[in-house]
Design a protein around this motif. Structure first.
Motif, mmCIF file in Angstrom:
data_model
loop_
_atom_site.group_PDB
_atom_site.id
_atom_site.type_symbol
_atom_site.label_atom_id
_atom_site.label_comp_id
_atom_site.label_asym_id
_atom_site.label_seq_id
_atom_site.Cartn_x
_atom_site.Cartn_y
_atom_site.Cartn_z
ATOM 1 N N GLN A 11 1.140 -1.199 0.159
ATOM 2 C CA GLN A 11 -0.376 0.360 -0.982
ATOM 3 C C GLN A 11 0.798 1.120 0.288
ATOM 4 O O GLN A 11 -0.019 2.055 0.284
ATOM 5 C CB GLN A 11 -0.826 -0.588 1.182
ATOM 6 C CG GLN A 11 -1.883 -1.101 0.966
ATOM 7 C CD GLN A 11 -1.864 -2.464 2.107
ATOM 8 O OE1 GLN A 11 -0.299 -2.334 2.358
ATOM 9 N NE2 GLN A 11 -2.628 -3.046 1.833
ATOM 10 N N PHE A 12 2.336 1.152 0.518
ATOM 11 C CA PHE A 12 2.926 2.222 0.335
ATOM 12 C C PHE A 12 3.431 2.358 -1.374
ATOM 13 O O PHE A 12 4.368 2.034 -2.082
ATOM 14 C CB PHE A 12 4.063 1.998 1.103
ATOM 15 C CG PHE A 12 4.043 2.071 2.486
ATOM 16 C CD1 PHE A 12 2.645 2.257 3.208
ATOM 17 C CD2 PHE A 12 5.035 1.194 3.716
ATOM 18 C CE1 PHE A 12 2.194 2.133 4.401
ATOM 19 C CE2 PHE A 12 3.931 1.097 4.795
ATOM 20 C CZ PHE A 12 3.107 0.988 5.091
ATOM 21 N N ALA A 13 3.603 3.620 -1.363
ATOM 22 C CA ALA A 13 4.394 3.630 -2.683
ATOM 23 C C ALA A 13 5.597 3.796 -3.191
ATOM 24 O O ALA A 13 6.476 3.732 -2.278
ATOM 25 C CB ALA A 13 4.187 5.562 -2.916
ATOM 26 N N PRO A 14 6.083 2.980 -4.081
ATOM 27 C CA PRO A 14 6.990 2.401 -4.402
ATOM 28 C C PRO A 14 8.169 3.669 -3.746
ATOM 29 O O PRO A 14 9.975 3.322 -3.384
ATOM 30 C CB PRO A 14 7.697 2.230 -6.130
ATOM 31 C CG PRO A 14 6.432 2.090 -6.412
ATOM 32 C CD PRO A 14 5.103 3.099 -5.475
ATOM 33 N N GLU A 15 7.840 4.974 -4.174
ATOM 34 C CA GLU A 15 9.465 5.809 -3.927
ATOM 35 C C GLU A 15 9.663 5.535 -1.842
ATOM 36 O O GLU A 15 10.678 6.311 -1.359
ATOM 37 C CB GLU A 15 8.547 7.136 -4.356
ATOM 38 C CG GLU A 15 8.087 7.325 -4.105
ATOM 39 C CD GLU A 15 6.986 7.509 -4.824
ATOM 40 O OE1 GLU A 15 5.441 8.216 -5.194
ATOM 41 O OE2 GLU A 15 6.495 6.086 -5.706
ATOM 42 N N LEU A 16 8.947 4.992 -1.726
ATOM 43 C CA LEU A 16 8.955 5.230 -0.254
ATOM 44 C C LEU A 16 9.840 3.858 0.409
ATOM 45 O O LEU A 16 10.577 4.265 1.155
ATOM 46 C CB LEU A 16 7.802 5.266 0.879
ATOM 47 C CG LEU A 16 7.350 6.815 0.987
ATOM 48 C CD1 LEU A 16 5.503 5.823 1.429
ATOM 49 C CD2 LEU A 16 7.288 7.338 1.717
ATOM 50 N N LEU A 17 10.111 2.724 -0.280
ATOM 51 C CA LEU A 17 11.184 2.725 -0.398
ATOM 52 C C LEU A 17 12.521 2.427 -0.158
ATOM 53 O O LEU A 17 13.083 1.758 0.987
ATOM 54 C CB LEU A 17 11.301 1.238 -1.680
ATOM 55 C CG LEU A 17 11.716 -0.543 -0.567
ATOM 56 C CD1 LEU A 17 12.191 -0.610 0.361
ATOM 57 C CD2 LEU A 17 12.228 -0.866 -2.243
ATOM 58 N N ARG A 18 13.038 3.244 -0.493
ATOM 59 C CA ARG A 18 14.919 3.668 -0.101
ATOM 60 C C ARG A 18 14.822 4.285 1.068
ATOM 61 O O ARG A 18 14.946 3.763 2.452
ATOM 62 C CB ARG A 18 15.520 4.873 -1.036
ATOM 63 C CG ARG A 18 16.580 4.730 -1.203
ATOM 64 C CD ARG A 18 17.107 5.323 -1.883
ATOM 65 N NE ARG A 18 18.783 6.031 -2.146
ATOM 66 C CZ ARG A 18 19.405 6.601 -3.553
ATOM 67 N NH1 ARG A 18 19.198 6.163 -4.572
ATOM 68 N NH2 ARG A 18 20.765 5.866 -2.877
ATOM 69 N N PRO A 19 13.756 5.249 1.525
ATOM 70 C CA PRO A 19 13.555 5.820 2.745
ATOM 71 C C PRO A 19 13.385 5.230 3.946
ATOM 72 O O PRO A 19 14.355 4.997 5.551
ATOM 73 C CB PRO A 19 13.130 7.081 2.625
ATOM 74 C CG PRO A 19 12.192 7.166 2.070
ATOM 75 C CD PRO A 19 12.752 5.924 0.719
ATOM 76 N N MET A 20 12.857 3.875 3.824
ATOM 77 C CA MET A 20 12.843 3.171 4.666
ATOM 78 C C MET A 20 13.848 1.878 5.012
ATOM 79 O O MET A 20 14.484 1.990 5.419
ATOM 80 C CB MET A 20 11.236 2.102 4.567
ATOM 81 C CG MET A 20 10.178 2.502 4.402
ATOM 82 S SD MET A 20 8.416 1.835 4.213
ATOM 83 C CE MET A 20 8.679 0.450 5.547
ATOM 84 N N ALA A 21 14.382 1.711 3.475
ATOM 85 C CA ALA A 21 15.593 0.380 3.700
ATOM 86 C C ALA A 21 16.800 1.863 4.226
ATOM 87 O O ALA A 21 17.076 1.049 5.070
ATOM 88 C CB ALA A 21 15.997 -0.024 2.132
ATOM 89 N N GLU A 22 17.319 3.044 3.845
ATOM 90 C CA GLU A 22 17.940 3.254 4.832
ATOM 91 C C GLU A 22 18.275 3.988 5.879
ATOM 92 O O GLU A 22 19.138 3.109 6.757
ATOM 93 C CB GLU A 22 18.614 3.999 3.823
ATOM 94 C CG GLU A 22 18.773 4.421 2.732
ATOM 95 C CD GLU A 22 18.863 5.439 1.881
ATOM 96 O OE1 GLU A 22 18.171 6.789 1.883
ATOM 97 O OE2 GLU A 22 19.799 5.885 0.246
#
Length: 271
Positions: A11-22
């Motif tokens: 449900q989260f936009a793909p562009e949120l993956l990077r800040p979550m991973a970092e």
């Protein structure tokens, strides 16, 4: 020590993956999981990106739907990830949501038969073996990966229901449960599964936590502060879970902040 992680939900936009991973990397969280829900983000693409943006955190794929993916392709992709990012990929496979499988013309009449054939073939491919099989669904003719993983790879399988869970106990290296499983359910499952159990847990925190959790899962999960969440994690561990994945609600207003909450506040409270 109990491994602790969280989830980048579809449900989260793909562009949120990077800040979550970092953020997971910076705060030294053990694991970050991605999903392959139809028709959201790709599990393999998301995992590859998260791994490339980080250096330490382990990335789980929970899970790849086996009707959607030829087993040779899954073997190739997973082997590539393991060669590029050794010991950082956690692979989960499973039936997939049957309605979605029907939408794409991939639904099978016996999901249990497919999953067993798939697990046997995939594990053999990842061991570097030449595989020939003429199953009901899985058919390979002298297939061997050119670049198998350098080290042994565990293949986890997910599912609900006693038949699937008994299959995972027999044919997989670990079992991925669903967040709707209760503590008592985990305890019952542990009675017949003697390998690693990964247990997701619905979690909401913040001023509207109770309301958001009720919308997501009215019967299971935990809403509250770090100590309340950690107590729920400890209950799952006492029931037999080896790894607990804290799963935010799909309407979590601050997914990056949730990762930081898990790593900074909950992790120190879980032995």
């Amino acid at each position: 020590m109990t491994a602790l992680g969280t989830v980048f939900r579809p449900q989260f936009a793909p562009e949120l993956l990077r800040p979550m991973a970092e953020t997971a990397e910076a705060w030294e969280l053990d694991q970050l999981w991605v999903w392959e829900d139809c028709f959201s983000e790709s599990g393999i693409a998301s995992a590859a990106a998260a791994l490339a943006w980080t250096e330490r955190v382990r990335v789980g794929i929970g899970l790849l739907p086996v009707p959607l993916r030829n087993v040779a392709l899954t073997g190739m992709e997973v082997a590539t990830l393991h060669r590029l990012f050794p010991d950082r990929v956690i692979l989960g496979v499973g039936h997939g949501v049957q309605g979605w499988m029907g939408q794409v013309g991939a639904r099978v009449s016996s999901p249990l038969t497919l999953l067993r054939e798939y697990l046997d073939a995939l594990r053999a491919l990842l061991r570097g073996e030449e595989v020939s099989v003429d199953g009901t669904y899985v058919k390979l003719d002298k297939v061997r990966l050119d670049w198998p993983p350098s080290d042994p790879v565990k293949v986890y399988a997910g599912g609900i229901g006693p038949k699937t869970l008994r299959l995972t106990a027999e044919a997989a290296d670990g079992t991925l449960l669903v967040a709707d499983e209760t503590v008592d359910g985990v305890r019952r499952i542990r009675e017949f599964i003697d390998h690693e159990i990964i247990a997701p847990l619905h979690v909401a925190t913040g001023p509207d936590a109770v309301e958001r959790l009720r919308r997501t899962s009215p019967d299971v999960g935990v809403a509250g502060d770090a100590e309340t969440v950690a107590a729920a994690v400890r209950e799952l561990v006492d029931a037999g879970a080896d790894t607990v994945i804290l799963q935010p609600t799909g309407d979590e207003p601050d997914p990056v902040g949730f990762v930081r909450f898990v790593a900074e506040q909950v992790r120190p409270l879980v032995p």
